[in-house]
Design a protein around this motif. Structure first.
Motif, PDB file in Angstrom:
ATOM      1  N   LEU A   1      -4.471   1.820  -9.031  1.00 10.27           N
ATOM      2  CA  LEU A   1      -4.211   3.462  -8.521  1.00 10.27           C
ATOM      3  C   LEU A   1      -5.611   4.516  -8.507  1.00 10.27           C
ATOM      4  CD1 LEU A   1      -0.908   3.955 -10.730  1.00 10.27           C
ATOM      5  CD2 LEU A   1      -0.958   2.983  -8.456  1.00 10.27           C
ATOM      6  N   CYS A   2      -5.310   5.691  -7.800  1.00 13.15           N
ATOM      7  CA  CYS A   2      -6.357   6.708  -8.115  1.00 13.15           C
ATOM      8  C   CYS A   2      -5.752   8.219  -8.150  1.00 13.15           C
ATOM      9  CB  CYS A   2      -7.383   6.871  -6.538  1.00 13.15           C
ATOM     10  SG  CYS A   2      -8.807   7.585  -7.172  1.00 13.15           S
ATOM     11  N   GLY A   3      -6.458   8.248  -9.430  1.00 10.66           N
ATOM     12  CA  GLY A   3      -5.503   9.198  -9.572  1.00 10.66           C
ATOM     13  C   GLY A   3      -6.330  10.327 -10.937  1.00 10.66           C
ATOM     14  N   TYR A   4      -6.466  11.592 -11.313  1.00  7.58           N
ATOM     15  CA  TYR A   4      -6.763  12.296 -12.356  1.00  7.58           C
ATOM     16  C   TYR A   4      -6.908  11.576 -13.564  1.00  7.58           C
ATOM     17  CZ  TYR A   4      -7.419  15.669  -8.009  1.00  7.58           C
ATOM     18  OH  TYR A   4      -8.212  16.473  -7.318  1.00  7.58           O
ATOM     19  N   GLY A   5      -7.711  12.004 -14.201  1.00  7.10           N
ATOM     20  CA  GLY A   5      -7.669  11.372 -15.418  1.00  7.10           C
ATOM     21  C   GLY A   5      -6.940  12.337 -16.498  1.00  7.10           C
ATOM     22  N   HIS A   6      -6.578  13.244 -16.005  1.00  4.61           N
ATOM     23  CA  HIS A   6      -5.051  14.012 -17.084  1.00  4.61           C
ATOM     24  C   HIS A   6      -4.454  13.960 -16.454  1.00  4.61           C
ATOM     25  CE1 HIS A   6      -6.732  17.065 -13.465  1.00  4.61           C
ATOM     26  NE2 HIS A   6      -4.668  17.720 -13.605  1.00  4.61           N
TER      27      HIS A   6
ATOM     28  N   GLU B   1       4.350   9.884 -11.356  1.00  3.56           N
ATOM     29  CA  GLU B   1       5.828   8.572 -11.341  1.00  3.56           C
ATOM     30  C   GLU B   1       5.352   7.558 -10.588  1.00  3.56           C
ATOM     31  OE1 GLU B   1       6.887  12.897 -12.156  1.00  3.56           O
ATOM     32  OE2 GLU B   1       5.694  12.222 -10.322  1.00  3.56           O
ATOM     33  N   ASP B   2       3.878   7.978 -10.008  1.00  6.37           N
ATOM     34  CA  ASP B   2       3.054   6.880  -9.354  1.00  6.37           C
ATOM     35  C   ASP B   2       3.096   5.418 -10.794  1.00  6.37           C
ATOM     36  OD1 ASP B   2       3.831   7.229  -6.416  1.00  6.37           O
ATOM     37  OD2 ASP B   2       2.187   8.796  -6.549  1.00  6.37           O
ATOM     38  N   VAL B   3       2.791   6.427 -11.634  1.00 11.04           N
ATOM     39  CA  VAL B   3       2.411   5.189 -12.494  1.00 11.04           C
ATOM     40  C   VAL B   3       2.900   4.532 -13.103  1.00 11.04           C
ATOM     41  CG1 VAL B   3       1.716   5.051 -15.030  1.00 11.04           C
ATOM     42  CG2 VAL B   3       0.408   6.397 -13.192  1.00 11.04           C
ATOM     43  N   ASP B   4       4.240   5.554 -13.428  1.00 11.99           N
ATOM     44  CA  ASP B   4       5.324   4.561 -13.543  1.00 11.99           C
ATOM     45  C   ASP B   4       6.078   3.002 -12.769  1.00 11.99           C
ATOM     46  OD1 ASP B   4       6.554   6.021 -15.760  1.00 11.99           O
ATOM     47  OD2 ASP B   4       7.122   7.910 -14.647  1.00 11.99           O
ATOM     48  N   SER B   5       6.025   3.452 -11.568  1.00  8.62           N
ATOM     49  CA  SER B   5       6.355   2.504 -10.719  1.00  8.62           C
ATOM     50  C   SER B   5       5.754   1.392 -11.139  1.00  8.62           C
ATOM     51  CB  SER B   5       5.933   2.428  -9.482  1.00  8.62           C
ATOM     52  OG  SER B   5       6.686   4.350  -9.154  1.00  8.62           O
TER      53      SER B   5
ATOM     54  N   TRP C   1       0.605  -0.995   0.403  1.00  9.84           N
ATOM     55  CA  TRP C   1       0.369  -0.098  -0.140  1.00  9.84           C
ATOM     56  C   TRP C   1       0.718   0.953   0.359  1.00  9.84           C
ATOM     57  CZ3 TRP C   1      -4.774  -0.453  -0.929  1.00  9.84           C
ATOM     58  CH2 TRP C   1      -5.531  -1.670  -1.368  1.00  9.84           C
ATOM     59  N   HIS C   2       0.677   2.700  -0.653  1.00  7.11           N
ATOM     60  CA  HIS C   2       1.446   3.016  -1.516  1.00  7.11           C
ATOM     61  C   HIS C   2       0.462   4.498  -0.885  1.00  7.11           C
ATOM     62  CE1 HIS C   2       5.669   1.237  -2.845  1.00  7.11           C
ATOM     63  NE2 HIS C   2       4.715   0.551  -2.573  1.00  7.11           N
ATOM     64  N   THR C   3       1.632   5.473  -0.865  1.00  3.87           N
ATOM     65  CA  THR C   3       0.811   6.810  -0.130  1.00  3.87           C
ATOM     66  C   THR C   3       0.850   7.485  -1.777  1.00  3.87           C
ATOM     67  OG1 THR C   3       1.114   7.223   1.892  1.00  3.87           O
ATOM     68  CG2 THR C   3       0.743   9.770   0.946  1.00  3.87           C
ATOM     69  N   GLY C   4       0.160   8.114  -2.592  1.00  2.00           N
ATOM     70  CA  GLY C   4       0.338   8.818  -4.104  1.00  2.00           C
ATOM     71  C   GLY C   4       0.624   9.662  -3.902  1.00  2.00           C
ATOM     72  N   GLN C   5       1.156  10.807  -4.848  1.00  2.00           N
ATOM     73  CA  GLN C   5       2.704  11.799  -5.096  1.00  2.00           C
ATOM     74  C   GLN C   5       1.373  12.670  -4.996  1.00  2.00           C
ATOM     75  OE1 GLN C   5       7.241  11.356  -5.884  1.00  2.00           O
ATOM     76  NE2 GLN C   5       6.099   8.577  -6.403  1.00  2.00           N
ATOM     77  N   SER C   6       0.569  12.459  -5.607  1.00  2.02           N
ATOM     78  CA  SER C   6       0.098  13.888  -5.861  1.00  2.02           C
ATOM     79  C   SER C   6      -1.056  14.897  -5.148  1.00  2.02           C
ATOM     80  CB  SER C   6      -0.847  14.082  -7.218  1.00  2.02           C
ATOM     81  OG  SER C   6      -0.012  13.594  -8.823  1.00  2.02           O
ATOM     82  N   GLY C   7      -0.745  13.959  -3.442  1.00  2.00           N
ATOM     83  CA  GLY C   7      -1.823  14.734  -2.801  1.00  2.00           C
ATOM     84  C   GLY C   7      -2.627  13.963  -2.046  1.00  2.00           C
TER      85      GLY C   7
ATOM     86  N   VAL D   1     -16.646  10.715   2.983  1.00  2.00           N
ATOM     87  CA  VAL D   1     -16.054   9.658   3.316  1.00  2.00           C
ATOM     88  C   VAL D   1     -15.730   9.294   3.831  1.00  2.00           C
ATOM     89  CG1 VAL D   1     -16.621   6.797   2.745  1.00  2.00           C
ATOM     90  CG2 VAL D   1     -18.531   9.172   1.553  1.00  2.00           C
ATOM     91  N   ALA D   2     -14.216   9.882   3.403  1.00  2.59           N
ATOM     92  CA  ALA D   2     -12.663   9.588   3.144  1.00  2.59           C
ATOM     93  C   ALA D   2     -12.310  10.423   2.220  1.00  2.59           C
ATOM     94  CB  ALA D   2     -12.249   8.732   3.679  1.00  2.59           C
ATOM     95  N   ASP D   3     -10.684  10.411   2.541  1.00  2.45           N
ATOM     96  CA  ASP D   3      -9.852  11.169   2.018  1.00  2.45           C
ATOM     97  C   ASP D   3      -9.365   9.623   0.999  1.00  2.45           C
ATOM     98  OD1 ASP D   3      -9.637  13.518   1.662  1.00  2.45           O
ATOM     99  OD2 ASP D   3      -8.718  13.617   3.840  1.00  2.45           O
ATOM    100  N   ILE D   4      -8.558   9.531  -0.258  1.00  2.00           N
ATOM    101  CA  ILE D   4      -7.575   8.598  -0.688  1.00  2.00           C
ATOM    102  C   ILE D   4      -6.726   9.099  -1.608  1.00  2.00           C
ATOM    103  CG2 ILE D   4      -9.286   9.049  -3.367  1.00  2.00           C
ATOM    104  CD1 ILE D   4      -8.144   5.727  -2.921  1.00  2.00           C
ATOM    105  N   THR D   5      -5.626   8.954  -1.118  1.00  2.00           N
ATOM    106  CA  THR D   5      -3.925   9.474  -2.040  1.00  2.00           C
ATOM    107  C   THR D   5      -4.394   9.049  -2.990  1.00  2.00           C
ATOM    108  OG1 THR D   5      -2.584   7.703  -1.438  1.00  2.00           O
ATOM    109  CG2 THR D   5      -3.173   9.170  -0.202  1.00  2.00           C
ATOM    110  N   LEU D   6      -3.874  10.416  -3.915  1.00  2.00           N
ATOM    111  CA  LEU D   6      -3.165  10.238  -5.643  1.00  2.00           C
ATOM    112  C   LEU D   6      -2.597   9.819  -6.178  1.00  2.00           C
ATOM    113  CD1 LEU D   6      -5.931  14.164  -6.689  1.00  2.00           C
ATOM    114  CD2 LEU D   6      -6.935  11.789  -7.193  1.00  2.00           C
ATOM    115  N   ALA D   7      -2.621   9.110  -7.398  1.00  3.75           N
ATOM    116  CA  ALA D   7      -1.008   8.689  -7.735  1.00  3.75           C
ATOM    117  C   ALA D   7      -1.007   9.847  -8.560  1.00  3.75           C
ATOM    118  CB  ALA D   7      -1.040   7.111  -8.865  1.00  3.75           C
ATOM    119  N   SER D   8       0.460   9.858  -8.684  1.00  2.78           N
ATOM    120  CA  SER D   8       1.225  11.155  -9.665  1.00  2.78           C
ATOM    121  C   SER D   8       1.583   9.871 -11.180  1.00  2.78           C
ATOM    122  CB  SER D   8       2.221  11.342  -9.121  1.00  2.78           C
ATOM    123  OG  SER D   8       3.440  10.289  -8.790  1.00  2.78           O
TER     124      SER D   8
END
Length: 479
Positions: free
Chosen positions: A206-211, A44-48, A16-22, A35-42
């Protein structure tokens, strides 16, 4: 269940990783509470995540297994979902606004995909090709490698299962980008993979913004296969990115599906199909029955019955045990309301509904429109809400012309007791699947997909399995 974690994380390479985009706040659309917060993938996280999937694939641990072993592991993922259905469904309900029974149904549907494709694991045979006595020639199917899955918010768990189950059972590894609006329940797929014994890197979420994360994933040079369900606009961008890397895609981009109701149809069956076809999940279904095209002789009777159906559906939050829940967000509520307002300004008549509910939350009235013409946006564009249009026809030629008058071609339907007429209309409908006398007839076993603005490729069934393999031919000269 116990209190939900305040912060949810991404899952990369078995950790389990903390995303680098807040962080992103996930809200309950039924009462607008957090409901909750979720960390966002950058990126660089996608690369990993892609590197982890690539390393797992390169190790050949999954392709080296007997297919039955992969099938058993995939089956266990479904078992995990069923064993934890109540907990997962509660999370899903809170972030989507759908009733608890519908959320449980989604979990059960996801488990069915894992069951079905687990049973298909041993059936993917190659073939021998006769080339005469001096040769032995045969084909085998091999996994593509690293598959990318960008998931929509309306059925997040089920849509992951629909593509990840066949990908894993054929020996691929997966990187999944969850939707920003409904990412929390998706993380249980990672727990299911752990429970089933999949090696680190086989499943990454990963959770992250589409753009940001979505763009990084679809453009990634080390992806071998791309699967996307969502809007035409985003699907076009993904197809362009995949084309630059010569990566095959499966795109499911929505629909504006119509059912032709003949004068001899069983109207009880029609009303029941409309109940599930457009008001299930508050109409947020790509293959929703959004258009009724009914013979003029029974138009008034059916319109009255459909209006009565919509007027008597209860709408509310999950603790009220409603027939229909909320839309996924206030933005989606505004979008649906704009469609309805434009339709009324253009001359359509809302026999019931047509506006948000007068209460907090992203609720919308079950809506039926009559006096709809083919040039109205409400009749041609995907609303993605609990909004049904009713149009009449005088003969079958006019019915087919209306049904095929949009840019979409995902699903269609025919309601009649005349078999010859059913066959003729089914052949003429521009649709990837035709439902006869029951909307959503079929199941996991039946292929699903469209053409045109509905995308390309097929999911579900045997066709879905073939998305994740390519054929290799081996020709042996004997002397």
């Amino acid at each position: 269940m116990s209190q939900l974690p305040a912060l949810w994380r991404n899952y990369i390479n078995g950790q389990w990783h903390t995303g680098q985009s807040g962080n992103l706040s996930v809200d309950n659309p039924a009462n607008l509470s957090k409901v909750a917060d979720i960390t966002l993938a950058s990126p660089e996280d996608v690369d990993s995540a892609v590197a982890a999937a690539r390393a797992c694939h390169n190790s050949a641990v999954l392709p080296a297994m007997r297919p039955v072993e992969r099938g058993r592991m995939v089956r266990k993922m479904g078992d995990y979902l069923l064993e934890n259905c109540d907990e997962i469904a509660t999370v899903l309900t809170l972030e989507t606004g759908k009733p608890l029974d519908e959320a449980k149904g989604e979990i059960q549907g996801a488990a069915r995909y894992f069951e079905y494709y687990a049973n298909q694991a041993e059936t993917l045979d190659g073939r021998a090709i006769p080339l005469g006595k001096d040769y032995i020639d045969y084909t085998v199917y091999e996994p593509f490698g690293v598959t990318a899955h960008i998931v929509p918010w309306n059925f997040p768990i089920e849509m992951i299962a629909r593509s990840v189950a066949p990908a894993l059972v054929t020996g691929n590894t997966c990187v999944i980008k969850t939707p920003e609006l409904t990412p929390l329940a998706c993380t249980y797929i990672a727990k299911a993979a752990e429970f089933s014994g999949f090696p680190a890197g086989a499943v990454n979420i990963l959770c992250g913004y589409g753009h940001e994360a979505g763009a990084a994933l679809s453009n990634h040079p080390d992806i071998d296969q791309m699967v996307f369900t969502g809007s035409v606009q985003t699907g076009t961008l993904i197809a362009e990115a995949a084309a630059r890397n010569l990566v095959p895609c499966v795109l499911e981009l929505g629909g504006k599906s119509a059912a032709i109701i003949c004068e001899d149809a069983d109207l009880d069956s029609v009303v029941e199909s409309v109940r599930w076809g457009i008001f299930y999940n508050a109409g947020q279904v790509c293959s929703a029955l959004s258009r009724i095209i009914v013979h003029q002789d029974i138009h008034d009777e059916l319109l009255q019955r459909l209006t009565h159906l919509a007027e008597n559906l209860s709408v509310g939050s999950h603790d009220e045990n409603p027939d229909m829940g909320s839309l996924v967000s206030m933005d989606q509520q505004r979008r649906v309301a704009d469609f309805c307002q434009q339709a009324q300004q253009a001359g359509a008549i809302a026999t019931t509904g047509g506006a948000p509910l007068d209460r907090p939350g992203a609720f919308f009235q079950p809506t039926v429109f009559s006096q709809v013409t083919a040039n109205m946006a409400i009749a041609t564009e995907e609303v993605f809400g609990p909004v049904l249009t009713v149009q009449s026809f005088a003969d079958d030629t006019a019915a087919i012309q209306l049904a095929n008058s949009t840019e979409y071609s995902l699903a269609g339907g025919v309601f009649s007791n005349d078999l010859q007429r059913i066959m003729r209309l089914s052949q003429q409908l521009k649709a990837g699947q035709v439902y006869v006398n029951e909307w959503y007839a079929g199941g996991v076993e039946t292929p699903f997909g469209g053409t045109g603005k509905s995308g390309y490729g097929r999911e579900k069934g045997r066709e879905g399995l073939m998305n994740y393999v390519h054929s290799k031919n081996v020709a042996i000269r004997l002397k």
